[in-house]
Design an enzyme around this catalytic site. Structure first.
Site, PDB file in Angstrom:
ATOM      1  N   CYS A  63     -49.888  10.025  38.878  1.00 16.10           N
ATOM      2  CA  CYS A  63     -49.532   9.176  40.016  1.00 16.10           C
ATOM      3  C   CYS A  63     -48.338   9.773  40.778  1.00 16.10           C
ATOM      4  CB  CYS A  63     -49.232   7.761  39.534  1.00 16.10           C
ATOM      5  SG  CYS A  63     -48.199   7.693  38.086  1.00 16.10           S
TER       6      CYS A  63
ATOM      7  N   ILE B 227     -58.494   4.024  45.172  1.00 15.31           N
ATOM      8  CA  ILE B 227     -58.241   2.619  44.858  1.00 15.31           C
ATOM      9  C   ILE B 227     -56.742   2.310  45.009  1.00 15.31           C
ATOM     10  CG2 ILE B 227     -58.493   0.791  43.110  1.00 15.31           C
ATOM     11  CD1 ILE B 227     -61.187   2.063  44.048  1.00 15.31           C
TER      12      ILE B 227
END
Lengths: 307, 262
Positions: free
Chosen positions: A132, A73
């Protein structure tokens, strides 16, 4: 034993929640409220927020694999200002704590965002998504490096007294070292873990099945890996662990608790059944009644005693 | 609070090499179901994780107490769906999403469908026909064998034109000419499409040139179908600004002039 004897409440690093079931960030949002009473779950965890609005990755963003799915995503986000002005106030209608998941591109950005988020009286706890990519370190995730994990958590610790949950990446050689680095930095709880870096190829088009080439594998296929990592983290740390990865039903949640988790986060299962978290809470209660446990703590890490 | 529904399979038949038709008893669904909306169907048996995710399907026909789906067997999800027999139960989540709209005063609509997208338009044709609206359709497929919904559409359409690859009639230039002729001759008020990006771009250009309304039902990959996972995003332009929106939530039907086709 009657139902009233069972107490599902747990403390995850200073935050008491009514039961150990909460959503995984990224697999939860307003769209589910038609199917699930959010007041039933332990906490609400909206999708990870980034400092600035970002579009996310190109399509296709997800594909199914055997026993799981790969997503890329790319944290599509409206940015922190909209989050504070809209998302945080929205969840105040529910009588459960709000855990804010933060995704940042540098240590300084983690600090800056944590300060803004922690400043909101409506946020009960912070979850640092250190899975991340760290743009200051060639895109390697913060959570792949002990020193940087320590630095991020330590810096955020100076900013707030609110509970800090650190969401570890499973894509490491030794998760114990990273868990200890987060603990040294001042984490209150460890989320073990996140999606596993994965890739799938369409043999007919001969192209990767997700637009970003690689993505994160979730779903029942990864559960044994996560159970192992919970167990390993539990061996070295006494911080409350929140298990995350592949939980599809109450049995899976109990398995993670037996491995050492105090609570669990539910992701992909909610895509299959948006009200599944309610079923999980009822299933855990039924298990505790069956085996006559009064608190979740009697189960946490119990498998260690059996070895 | 909404819940998923276990619907009884009434029939499940193979119509051609690739296409299947399934009917389910929908009498337990109270919510009104509109053409263009979708159901996220769990093809795996309860408790099985293979296939894991639900699959979104728009309805082919919406009847008083039953729903019909036309589906193409492509992967493990649809292959599993083809194994169900009458009397079995299947779990559905829905109806979800934004349906097609028909503006008041509309007399004549034109449908442009390709492949299984024709099934999505069939439900719209059914509704329009029941409202006394004249329906015209241009249906495109690889071969005549794939034009199964065309038969059902005949019941609702004043005129149906078929174009196929095997007859070399499905090229964009030919379809453009057919569409323009139909719009001019019948004075079409609005046009709708589903099933092909190439034809969607064509319709987008045509509706701009001809100044008529148009809508498209997008077919983006969905994981959750309830606006949570952000798998099914698409770009739309509103007031000269590009927005990335979830097609399960703000769609799957969009005004065609808004959509940015990649």
């Amino acid at each position: 034993m009657t139902k009233t004897d069972v107490n599902l409440a747990v403390d995850i690093g200073g935050l008491t929640i009514s039961n150990p079931i909460m959503p995984a960030s990224g697999a939860f949002g307003k769209g589910m409220e038609e199917f699930l009473d959010f007041n039933l779950i332990g906490a609400v965890v909206p999708k990870s927020i980034t400092k600035y609005p970002q579009k996310g990755n190109k399509n296709p963003r997800a594909c199914e694999t055997f026993g799981g799915m790969i997503n890329s995503i790319g944290i599509q986000s409206d940015g922190i200002d909209k989050y504070l002005n809209h998302t945080v106030p929205y969840y105040q209608q529910y009588d459960v704590p709000l855990i804010s998941s933060i995704s940042a591109e540098s240590v300084e950005e983690f600090e800056e965002m944590s300060e803004m988020i922690a400043g909101s009286p409506d946020v009960a706890a912070l979850e640092l998504n250190i899975s991340c990519p760290n743009l200051e370190n060639n895109g390697e995730a913060f959570g792949m490096d002990e020193d940087i994990t320590y630095e991020v958590v330590h810096k955020v610790r100076q900013i707030t007294d609110k509970p800090i949950l650190v969401k570890l990446t499973p894509n490491v050689t030794n998760i114990q070292k990273i868990a200890l680095a987060a603990e040294r930095g001042g984490a209150d709880s460890l989320v073990v873990a996140n999606t596993l870096l994965a890739m799938a190829i369409d043999i007919h088009s001969q192209q990767p099945k997700v637009g970003n080439v690689m993505g994160g594998l979730s779903g029942p296929a990864i559960k044994p890996v996560i159970v192992r990592q919970i167990f390993q983290v539990r061996e070295v740390s006494n911080l409350p662990i929140i298990g995350c990865g592949g939980i599809m039903n109450a049995d899976d949640a109990i398995e993670m608790i037996l491995a050492g988790a105090t609570a669990v986060q539910v992701g992909t299962a909610s895509f299959v059944n948006p009200s599944v978290m309610k079923d999980m809470i009822e299933g855990i209660r039924a298990y505790m009644e069956q085996y006559q446990y009064q608190t979740i703590y009697e189960l946490v890490g119990k498998t260690m005693d059996r070895i | 609070m909404k819940a998923t529904s276990n619907l009884k399979v009434l029939s499940n038949k193979q119509l051609s090499r690739r296409y299947w038709h399934m009917a389910m008893d929908s009498s337990s669904i109270d919510e009104k179901i509109e053409p263009g909306q979708f159901f996220n169907i769990q093809s795996a048996d309860n408790g099985s994780y293979t296939p894991l995710l639900r699959r979104p399907f728009s309805t082919f026909r919406i009847n008083e107490n039953s729903l019909e789906f036309l589906y193409k067997v492509e992967g493990p999800g649809t292959a599993k769906l083809s194994e169900y027999t009458p009397g079995d139960y299947i779990n559905l989540l829905g109806p979800q999403g934004v349906p097609f709209s028909i503006k008041e005063g509309t007399d004549k609509i034109l449908l442009l469908g390709r492949g299984v997208g024709i099934a999505t338009l069939a439900a719209l044709a059914q509704k329009a026909f029941n409202q006394g609206i004249q329906v015209y359709a241009v249906l495109s497929a690889r071969s005549h064998d794939d034009l199964l919904a065309a038969e059902a559409l005949k019941d609702y359409c004043t005129e149906v034109v078929h174009v196929t690859e095997e007859e070399q009639t499905s090229g964009v230039d030919n379809v453009r000419e057919i569409m323009n002729n139909l719009i001019t001759f019948y004075q079409i008020d609005a046009a709708y499409t589903c099933g092909s990006r190439r034809l969607s771009v064509l319709l987008q250009n045509i509706i701009k040139e001809r100044n008529i309304d148009g809508e498209v039902a997008l077919e983006e990959y969905m994981a959750c179908g309830v606006g949570v996972c952000y798998s099914c995003v698409c770009d739309v332009v509103r007031n000269n600004t590009v927005y990335s929106v979830k097609s399960c939530e703000e769609g799957p039907v969009f005004p065609i002039d808004e959509v940015v086709f990649a």
